[in-house]
Design a protein around this motif. Structure first.
Motif, PDB file in Angstrom:
ATOM      1  N   MET A   1       0.850  -1.184   0.000  1.00 46.57           N
ATOM      2  CA  MET A   1       0.000   0.000   0.000  1.00 46.57           C
ATOM      3  C   MET A   1       0.885   1.233   0.000  1.00 46.57           C
ATOM      4  O   MET A   1       1.744   1.390   0.859  1.00 46.57           O
ATOM      5  CB  MET A   1      -0.885  -0.011   1.244  1.00 46.57           C
ATOM      6  CG  MET A   1      -1.522   1.323   1.552  1.00 46.57           C
ATOM      7  SD  MET A   1      -2.887   1.787   0.507  1.00 46.57           S
ATOM      8  CE  MET A   1      -4.106   0.665   1.100  1.00 46.57           C
ATOM      9  N   THR A   2       0.668   2.094  -0.959  1.00 48.90           N
ATOM     10  CA  THR A   2       1.412   3.343  -1.053  1.00 48.90           C
ATOM     11  C   THR A   2       0.572   4.464  -0.444  1.00 48.90           C
ATOM     12  O   THR A   2      -0.623   4.557  -0.721  1.00 48.90           O
ATOM     13  CB  THR A   2       1.725   3.673  -2.522  1.00 48.90           C
ATOM     14  OG1 THR A   2       2.532   2.627  -3.063  1.00 48.90           O
ATOM     15  CG2 THR A   2       2.448   4.998  -2.658  1.00 48.90           C
ATOM     16  N   THR A   3       1.202   5.302   0.360  1.00 46.29           N
ATOM     17  CA  THR A   3       0.532   6.475   0.906  1.00 46.29           C
ATOM     18  C   THR A   3       1.118   7.711   0.239  1.00 46.29           C
ATOM     19  O   THR A   3       2.333   7.885   0.189  1.00 46.29           O
ATOM     20  CB  THR A   3       0.718   6.565   2.437  1.00 46.29           C
ATOM     21  OG1 THR A   3       0.142   5.405   3.029  1.00 46.29           O
ATOM     22  CG2 THR A   3       0.042   7.806   3.001  1.00 46.29           C
ATOM     23  N   VAL A   4       0.222   8.547  -0.265  1.00 49.88           N
ATOM     24  CA  VAL A   4       0.589   9.803  -0.905  1.00 49.88           C
ATOM     25  C   VAL A   4       0.070  10.930  -0.022  1.00 49.88           C
ATOM     26  O   VAL A   4      -1.074  10.895   0.422  1.00 49.88           O
ATOM     27  CB  VAL A   4      -0.039   9.918  -2.313  1.00 49.88           C
ATOM     28  CG1 VAL A   4       0.292  11.259  -2.954  1.00 49.88           C
ATOM     29  CG2 VAL A   4       0.409   8.765  -3.201  1.00 49.88           C
ATOM     30  N   ILE A   5       0.934  11.903   0.247  1.00 47.55           N
ATOM     31  CA  ILE A   5       0.499  13.098   0.970  1.00 47.55           C
ATOM     32  C   ILE A   5       0.456  14.258  -0.014  1.00 47.55           C
ATOM     33  O   ILE A   5       1.428  14.521  -0.721  1.00 47.55           O
ATOM     34  CB  ILE A   5       1.462  13.472   2.116  1.00 47.55           C
ATOM     35  CG1 ILE A   5       1.505  12.378   3.169  1.00 47.55           C
ATOM     36  CG2 ILE A   5       1.046  14.807   2.747  1.00 47.55           C
ATOM     37  CD1 ILE A   5       2.492  12.668   4.292  1.00 47.55           C
ATOM     38  N   PHE A   6      -0.680  14.933  -0.038  1.00 47.78           N
ATOM     39  CA  PHE A   6      -0.804  16.185  -0.794  1.00 47.78           C
ATOM     40  C   PHE A   6      -0.720  17.301   0.241  1.00 47.78           C
ATOM     41  O   PHE A   6      -1.480  17.302   1.220  1.00 47.78           O
ATOM     42  CB  PHE A   6      -2.138  16.242  -1.537  1.00 47.78           C
ATOM     43  CG  PHE A   6      -2.222  15.262  -2.668  1.00 47.78           C
ATOM     44  CD1 PHE A   6      -1.658  15.567  -3.897  1.00 47.78           C
ATOM     45  CD2 PHE A   6      -2.831  14.029  -2.498  1.00 47.78           C
ATOM     46  CE1 PHE A   6      -1.724  14.656  -4.948  1.00 47.78           C
ATOM     47  CE2 PHE A   6      -2.907  13.118  -3.541  1.00 47.78           C
ATOM     48  CZ  PHE A   6      -2.345  13.425  -4.773  1.00 47.78           C
ATOM     49  N   ALA A   7       0.224  18.214   0.052  1.00 51.37           N
ATOM     50  CA  ALA A   7       0.461  19.254   1.057  1.00 51.37           C
ATOM     51  C   ALA A   7       0.448  20.647   0.443  1.00 51.37           C
ATOM     52  O   ALA A   7       1.017  20.872  -0.630  1.00 51.37           O
ATOM     53  CB  ALA A   7       1.806  19.018   1.738  1.00 51.37           C
ATOM     54  N   CYS A   8      -0.213  21.548   1.137  1.00 52.97           N
ATOM     55  CA  CYS A   8      -0.156  22.965   0.803  1.00 52.97           C
ATOM     56  C   CYS A   8      -0.053  23.722   2.123  1.00 52.97           C
ATOM     57  O   CYS A   8       0.041  23.101   3.186  1.00 52.97           O
ATOM     58  CB  CYS A   8      -1.345  23.405  -0.052  1.00 52.97           C
ATOM     59  SG  CYS A   8      -2.961  23.232   0.706  1.00 52.97           S
ATOM     60  N   VAL A   9      -0.052  25.012   2.096  1.00 48.82           N
ATOM     61  CA  VAL A   9       0.182  25.777   3.314  1.00 48.82           C
ATOM     62  C   VAL A   9      -0.949  25.581   4.328  1.00 48.82           C
ATOM     63  O   VAL A   9      -0.724  25.159   5.457  1.00 48.82           O
ATOM     64  CB  VAL A   9       0.377  27.281   3.007  1.00 48.82           C
ATOM     65  CG1 VAL A   9       0.517  28.079   4.293  1.00 48.82           C
ATOM     66  CG2 VAL A   9       1.598  27.492   2.124  1.00 48.82           C
ATOM     67  N   HIS A  10      -2.185  25.854   3.936  1.00 46.94           N
ATOM     68  CA  HIS A  10      -3.292  25.860   4.889  1.00 46.94           C
ATOM     69  C   HIS A  10      -4.107  24.575   4.920  1.00 46.94           C
ATOM     70  O   HIS A  10      -4.986  24.433   5.769  1.00 46.94           O
ATOM     71  CB  HIS A  10      -4.207  27.053   4.628  1.00 46.94           C
ATOM     72  CG  HIS A  10      -3.491  28.361   4.756  1.00 46.94           C
ATOM     73  ND1 HIS A  10      -3.029  28.842   5.959  1.00 46.94           N
ATOM     74  CD2 HIS A  10      -3.123  29.266   3.828  1.00 46.94           C
ATOM     75  CE1 HIS A  10      -2.417  29.993   5.768  1.00 46.94           C
ATOM     76  NE2 HIS A  10      -2.446  30.279   4.480  1.00 46.94           N
ATOM     77  N   ASN A  11      -3.834  23.643   4.003  1.00 47.81           N
ATOM     78  CA  ASN A  11      -4.566  22.376   3.927  1.00 47.81           C
ATOM     79  C   ASN A  11      -6.073  22.632   3.873  1.00 47.81           C
ATOM     80  O   ASN A  11      -6.860  21.930   4.484  1.00 47.81           O
ATOM     81  CB  ASN A  11      -4.203  21.464   5.106  1.00 47.81           C
ATOM     82  CG  ASN A  11      -4.753  20.048   4.963  1.00 47.81           C
ATOM     83  OD1 ASN A  11      -5.193  19.453   5.940  1.00 47.81           O
ATOM     84  ND2 ASN A  11      -4.746  19.496   3.775  1.00 47.81           N
ATOM     85  N   ALA A  12      -6.438  23.659   3.137  1.00 44.94           N
ATOM     86  CA  ALA A  12      -7.842  24.051   3.081  1.00 44.94           C
ATOM     87  C   ALA A  12      -8.340  24.227   1.650  1.00 44.94           C
ATOM     88  O   ALA A  12      -9.467  24.676   1.444  1.00 44.94           O
ATOM     89  CB  ALA A  12      -8.031  25.355   3.851  1.00 44.94           C
TER      90      ALA A  12
END
Length: 137
Positions: free
Chosen positions: A1-12
């Protein structure tokens, strides 16, 4: 299982859209996505909630979360979307940067355009890695 994180400043905004599209498109036996931010907001931007509802995805009760080194270490791929140098550097973690506009405070027409770009990039990522639903051996 691969986990991908999508990240930005406010996570909104961008990262929330990307994770939601990813989890709708990817085979959960192959990969899953989470989203996080370096300075998380209290809630997902209302304009983002609205345009995602148009796609049948409800982000109303999703709570932005902080991107920590521990969270990043648990993943295999980090896709940054505007957090730049503030995102943690984790040895061995693959990283991609998707430069795109922040939807916060934008008119709905612009937020829809950003949403559509996010969706296309997620679709391409899922296809390129062979994570489409129904593709697991």
């Amino acid at each position: 299982m691969t986990t991908v994180i999508f990240a930005c400043v406010h996570n909104a905004g961008r990262s929330q859209m990307a994770a939601a599209f990813f989890n709708a498109l990817a085979d959960p036996e192959c990969a899953r996505a989470v989203s996080a931010g370096t300075q998380p907001s209290e809630h997902v931007h209302p304009e983002v909630v609205r345009v995602m509802q148009e796609e049948g995805i409800d982000l109303t009760y999703v709570k932005p979360q902080r991107l920590t080194e521990d969270r990043a270490r648990a993943a295999q791929l980090l896709v940054t979307m505007g957090c730049g140098e503030a995102c943690p550097v984790v040895p061995g973690l693959q990283r991609e940067d998707w430069s795109m506009l922040d939807p916060k405070g934008q008119p709905l027409e612009q937020v829809r355009a950003i949403r559509d770009v996010v969706r296309r990039r997620v679709e391409a990522l899922v296809a390129a890695r062979g994570w489409q639903r129904g593709s697991s051996p």
